[in-house]
Design a protein around this motif. Structure first.
Motif, PDB file in Angstrom:
ATOM      1  N   ILE A  18       9.237  -9.692  -2.476  1.00 18.67           N
ATOM      2  CA  ILE A  18       9.485  -9.033  -1.194  1.00 18.67           C
ATOM      3  C   ILE A  18       8.534  -7.856  -1.077  1.00 18.67           C
ATOM      4  CG2 ILE A  18      11.196  -7.791   0.193  1.00 18.67           C
ATOM      5  CD1 ILE A  18      13.380  -9.349  -1.305  1.00 18.67           C
ATOM      6  N   CYS A  19       7.785  -7.786   0.034  1.00  8.13           N
ATOM      7  CA  CYS A  19       6.734  -6.778   0.159  1.00  8.13           C
ATOM      8  C   CYS A  19       6.911  -5.899   1.392  1.00  8.13           C
ATOM      9  CB  CYS A  19       5.364  -7.441   0.217  1.00  8.13           C
ATOM     10  SG  CYS A  19       4.890  -8.248  -1.334  1.00  8.13           S
ATOM     11  N   ASP A  20       6.719  -4.611   1.188  1.00  3.10           N
ATOM     12  CA  ASP A  20       6.690  -3.628   2.262  1.00  3.10           C
ATOM     13  C   ASP A  20       5.257  -3.533   2.763  1.00  3.10           C
ATOM     14  OD1 ASP A  20       6.654  -1.409   3.884  1.00  3.10           O
ATOM     15  OD2 ASP A  20       7.389   0.002   2.376  1.00  3.10           O
ATOM     16  N   GLY A  21       5.035  -4.018   3.991  1.00  2.00           N
ATOM     17  CA  GLY A  21       3.679  -4.012   4.541  1.00  2.00           C
ATOM     18  C   GLY A  21       3.424  -2.909   5.546  1.00  2.00           C
ATOM     19  N   ALA A  22       4.255  -1.866   5.543  1.00  2.00           N
ATOM     20  CA  ALA A  22       4.155  -0.828   6.576  1.00  2.00           C
ATOM     21  C   ALA A  22       2.760  -0.237   6.671  1.00  2.00           C
ATOM     22  CB  ALA A  22       5.181   0.276   6.311  1.00  2.00           C
ATOM     23  N   ALA A  75       0.856  -1.185   0.000  1.00  2.00           N
ATOM     24  CA  ALA A  75       0.000   0.000   0.000  1.00  2.00           C
ATOM     25  C   ALA A  75       0.890   1.231   0.000  1.00  2.00           C
ATOM     26  CB  ALA A  75      -0.925   0.016   1.208  1.00  2.00           C
ATOM     27  N   SER A  76       0.627   2.149  -0.910  1.00  5.31           N
ATOM     28  CA  SER A  76       1.418   3.375  -0.985  1.00  5.31           C
ATOM     29  C   SER A  76       1.210   4.224   0.253  1.00  5.31           C
ATOM     30  CB  SER A  76       1.026   4.180  -2.227  1.00  5.31           C
ATOM     31  OG  SER A  76       1.540   5.496  -2.152  1.00  5.31           O
ATOM     32  N   ASN A  77       2.306   4.688   0.844  1.00  9.76           N
ATOM     33  CA  ASN A  77       2.185   5.563   2.006  1.00  9.76           C
ATOM     34  C   ASN A  77       1.840   6.990   1.596  1.00  9.76           C
ATOM     35  OD1 ASN A  77       4.877   6.223   1.031  1.00  9.76           O
ATOM     36  ND2 ASN A  77       5.206   7.237   2.990  1.00  9.76           N
ATOM     37  N   VAL A  78       1.808   7.247   0.283  1.00  8.45           N
ATOM     38  CA  VAL A  78       1.442   8.575  -0.210  1.00  8.45           C
ATOM     39  C   VAL A  78      -0.038   8.649  -0.559  1.00  8.45           C
ATOM     40  CG1 VAL A  78       1.853  10.312  -2.001  1.00  8.45           C
ATOM     41  CG2 VAL A  78       3.773   9.016  -1.056  1.00  8.45           C
ATOM     42  N   THR A  79      -0.559   7.654  -1.271  1.00  5.44           N
ATOM     43  CA  THR A  79      -1.949   7.713  -1.723  1.00  5.44           C
ATOM     44  C   THR A  79      -2.845   6.637  -1.128  1.00  5.44           C
ATOM     45  OG1 THR A  79      -1.557   6.275  -3.644  1.00  5.44           O
ATOM     46  CG2 THR A  79      -1.182   8.661  -3.939  1.00  5.44           C
ATOM     47  N   GLY A  80      -2.248   5.594  -0.565  1.00  2.39           N
ATOM     48  CA  GLY A  80      -3.043   4.480  -0.060  1.00  2.39           C
ATOM     49  C   GLY A  80      -3.398   3.460  -1.118  1.00  2.39           C
ATOM     50  N   ALA A  81      -2.933   3.648  -2.355  1.00  2.00           N
ATOM     51  CA  ALA A  81      -3.219   2.708  -3.441  1.00  2.00           C
ATOM     52  C   ALA A  81      -2.572   1.356  -3.151  1.00  2.00           C
ATOM     53  CB  ALA A  81      -2.713   3.261  -4.761  1.00  2.00           C
ATOM     54  N   THR A  82      -3.269   0.280  -3.501  1.00  2.00           N
ATOM     55  CA  THR A  82      -2.816  -1.077  -3.210  1.00  2.00           C
ATOM     56  C   THR A  82      -2.592  -1.858  -4.503  1.00  2.00           C
ATOM     57  OG1 THR A  82      -5.122  -1.779  -2.986  1.00  2.00           O
ATOM     58  CG2 THR A  82      -3.969  -1.140  -0.973  1.00  2.00           C
ATOM     59  N   PRO A  83      -1.344  -2.106  -4.885  1.00  2.00           N
ATOM     60  CA  PRO A  83      -1.059  -2.871  -6.105  1.00  2.00           C
ATOM     61  C   PRO A  83      -1.626  -4.293  -6.023  1.00  2.00           C
ATOM     62  CG  PRO A  83       0.914  -1.766  -5.311  1.00  2.00           C
ATOM     63  CD  PRO A  83      -0.117  -1.637  -4.232  1.00  2.00           C
ATOM     64  N   ASP A  84      -1.928  -4.869  -7.173  1.00  2.00           N
ATOM     65  CA  ASP A  84      -2.461  -6.226  -7.239  1.00  2.00           C
ATOM     66  C   ASP A  84      -1.303  -7.217  -7.117  1.00  2.00           C
ATOM     67  OD1 ASP A  84      -3.673  -8.646  -7.774  1.00  2.00           O
ATOM     68  OD2 ASP A  84      -4.958  -7.848  -9.356  1.00  2.00           O
ATOM     69  N   VAL A  85      -0.947  -7.536  -5.873  1.00  2.00           N
ATOM     70  CA  VAL A  85       0.211  -8.394  -5.615  1.00  2.00           C
ATOM     71  C   VAL A  85      -0.033  -9.813  -6.117  1.00  2.00           C
ATOM     72  CG1 VAL A  85       1.638  -9.404  -3.793  1.00  2.00           C
ATOM     73  CG2 VAL A  85       0.978  -7.006  -3.667  1.00  2.00           C
ATOM     74  N   LYS A  86      -1.253 -10.289  -6.000  1.00  2.00           N
ATOM     75  CA  LYS A  86      -1.565 -11.638  -6.472  1.00  2.00           C
ATOM     76  C   LYS A  86      -1.339 -11.747  -7.979  1.00  2.00           C
ATOM     77  CE  LYS A  86      -4.942 -15.274  -5.562  1.00  2.00           C
ATOM     78  NZ  LYS A  86      -6.244 -15.586  -4.927  1.00  2.00           N
ATOM     79  N   LYS A  87      -1.702 -10.700  -8.703  1.00  2.00           N
ATOM     80  CA  LYS A  87      -1.492 -10.673 -10.150  1.00  2.00           C
ATOM     81  C   LYS A  87      -0.006 -10.622 -10.479  1.00  2.00           C
ATOM     82  CE  LYS A  87      -2.774  -8.053 -14.304  1.00  2.00           C
ATOM     83  NZ  LYS A  87      -3.565  -6.888 -14.814  1.00  2.00           N
ATOM     84  N   ILE A  88       0.735  -9.844  -9.717  1.00  2.00           N
ATOM     85  CA  ILE A  88       2.183  -9.756  -9.924  1.00  2.00           C
ATOM     86  C   ILE A  88       2.823 -11.120  -9.717  1.00  2.00           C
ATOM     87  CG2 ILE A  88       4.325  -8.778  -9.012  1.00  2.00           C
ATOM     88  CD1 ILE A  88       2.712  -6.232  -8.342  1.00  2.00           C
ATOM     89  N   LYS A  89       2.464 -11.780  -8.624  1.00  2.00           N
ATOM     90  CA  LYS A  89       3.038 -13.088  -8.313  1.00  2.00           C
ATOM     91  C   LYS A  89       2.753 -14.088  -9.420  1.00  2.00           C
ATOM     92  CE  LYS A  89       4.900 -16.449  -6.001  1.00  2.00           C
ATOM     93  NZ  LYS A  89       6.370 -16.526  -5.793  1.00  2.00           N
ATOM     94  N   ALA A  90       1.547 -14.078  -9.928  1.00  4.15           N
ATOM     95  CA  ALA A  90       1.158 -15.046 -10.959  1.00  4.15           C
ATOM     96  C   ALA A  90       1.915 -14.834 -12.265  1.00  4.15           C
ATOM     97  CB  ALA A  90      -0.345 -14.958 -11.207  1.00  4.15           C
ATOM     98  N   ALA A  91       2.399 -13.596 -12.498  1.00  6.85           N
ATOM     99  CA  ALA A  91       3.010 -13.268 -13.789  1.00  6.85           C
ATOM    100  C   ALA A  91       4.531 -13.360 -13.796  1.00  6.85           C
ATOM    101  CB  ALA A  91       2.577 -11.870 -14.211  1.00  6.85           C
ATOM    102  N   ILE A  92       5.165 -13.408 -12.629  1.00  3.41           N
ATOM    103  CA  ILE A  92       6.628 -13.420 -12.590  1.00  3.41           C
ATOM    104  C   ILE A  92       7.142 -14.862 -12.561  1.00  3.41           C
ATOM    105  CG2 ILE A  92       6.729 -11.174 -11.457  1.00  3.41           C
ATOM    106  CD1 ILE A  92       7.265 -12.534  -8.811  1.00  3.41           C
ATOM    107  N   PRO A  93       8.390 -15.086 -12.972  1.00  4.00           N
ATOM    108  CA  PRO A  93       8.942 -16.447 -12.976  1.00  4.00           C
ATOM    109  C   PRO A  93       8.922 -17.081 -11.592  1.00  4.00           C
ATOM    110  CG  PRO A  93      10.357 -14.944 -14.204  1.00  4.00           C
ATOM    111  CD  PRO A  93       9.335 -14.094 -13.509  1.00  4.00           C
TER     112      PRO A  93
END
Length: 394
Positions: free
Chosen positions: A192-196, A168-186
């Motif tokens: 590695i995720c920043d969960g702050a 989640a962006s500490n500037v806007t609060g936007a949340t990237p689709d991590v599940k989609k990222i994981k499915a698409a990478i080798p």
């Protein structure tokens, strides 16, 4: 001696009493949570009043504290759907956790893909690694001002060792689709995720999302005190120590132990901070969904009403992390934050929020960030909107 200590005994009054006297509204929860459940306060106070060094001595109190630390490890492992409680490392904050994951896992010749939305806790360790031969690629924002997931995925190659991305962006609060990222990478690429800003605001399950390393801030959404944090990681990741010292184990060995958690936990653990983090997790196990609903309602209200305010540009959308950023025509973000504090007793933050590439991508020189928690109220949100409207009319 802290200035004012002896000369002014009132200086030592409890922080909560002080805040209630001088502050009307606390909307800076993304920097540090302003309110803690009573269970967290009670457990932390007890830990401060009667504790020993966990695992450093053989007496009963030391062993009792060690057992409680062990219990919090297991609790966090369950809370985050992690892989093994031995791979739950206690840190003093999310920054230390990210440094352990990034500096401890990446070496010269590695390639890393990250995003322009990252905090300096990611950017600065990566910048240091660039000097030692690590290649770093930054994915941009899309037209909506969110992480361009397609661009990020397209930047990953078979040589990419890790993708590092905020939940989640500490500037806007936007949340990237991590599940989609994981499915698409080798398969061999680490995630590695920043969960702050995310942890404690919505469910984060490492195994379901395929996260290899999760850095946690204890003092924000997790409801612990400052000085608490954690790194949780999978068997695919074996970070090397970046801090060296006593562990209470293998004291005859001049090198660090080669097993976790000892390999990454040098020095005395902050027992009160760990206890607070555990109590925060217990509270969230019962209240996470209710808290999320309240926070989303307040952020939606703030976004909707700020958009209607003349001279205000809003950069956030409704989100579960409580973050709403905006700017006001004709005023620097720091000036707006100062006026809200001085004239209205409202605490927000102005500036770059330690995320310089995000502001560059947004073409911003600084934003006002209001960040609410489930302990805030809709009435406070209404007061805040009225204050911003008055400032906009100046």
């Amino acid at each position: 001696m802290i200035n004012g200590g002896d000369e002014n005994p009132a200086f030592w009054r409890r922080t909560r009493d002080f805040c209630e006297e001088v502050i009307l509204i606390y909307f800076d929860n993304a920097a540090t949570g302003g309110f803690k459940p009573d269970a967290v306060v009670s457990a932390t106070t007890a830990a401060l009043g009667h504790s020993a060094n966990p695992g450093r001595s053989g007496h009963k109190l030391s062993l009792a504290c060690l057992e409680r630390v062990y219990n919090v490890r297991k609790l966090l492992c369950d809370f985050f759907g992690a892989y093994s409680y031995e791979r739950v490392i206690f840190t003093k904050n999310c920054t230390e956790a990210l440094n352990l994951a990034i500096l401890g896992a990446l070496t010269a010749g590695d390639e890393v893909v990250t995003t322009v939305a990252e905090h300096n806790s990611v950017l600065r360790p990566l910048e240091r690694l660039k000097a030692s031969g690590v290649k770093v690629t930054y994915a941009p924002l899309d037209k909506e001002g969110e992480v361009d997931v397609e661009s990020l995925v397209n930047s990953v190659t078979e040589k990419t060792r890790a993708v590092v991305v905020t939940l989640a962006s500490n500037v806007t609060g936007a949340t990237p689709d991590v599940k989609k990222i994981k499915a698409a990478i080798p398969e061999n690429c680490l995630l590695i995720c920043d969960g702050a800003q995310a942890c404690g605001h919505f469910e984060v399950n490492m195994q379901k999302l395929g996260i290899d390393a999760l850095a946690v801030a204890g003092h924000k959404g997790m409801l612990g005190i400052q000085g608490s944090g954690a790194l949780l990681f999978s068997e695919r990741l074996n970070p090397k120590p970046v801090l060296f010292g006593g562990t209470g184990s293998e004291s005859y060995n001049l090198n660090m132990p080669d097993f976790y958690p000892d390999a990454l936990e040098s020095g005395t653990l902050s027992y009160p901070a760990i206890i607070s983090l555990g109590e925060g997790a217990l509270y969230l196990m019962q209240n996470l969904q209710e808290n999320r609903l309240k926070t989303e309602q307040m952020t939606a209200f703030l976004c909707e009403n700020l958009v209607k305010t003349q001279g205000v540009k809003v950069y956030s959308k409704p989100n579960p992390c409580g973050i709403v950023t905006f700017n006001l025509d004709g005023m620097q973000s720091e000036e707006v934050a100062f006026r809200l504090s001085e004239d209205y007793g409202i605490c927000v933050r102005g500036g770059l929020h330690c995320a310089p590439l995000m502001h560059k991508a947004l073409k911003s020189e600084g934003l006002v960030r209001a960040s609410v928690s489930a302990f805030n109220t809709m009435n406070e949100c209404e007061i805040f909107i009225k204050a911003v409207k008055e400032l906009s009319a100046i």
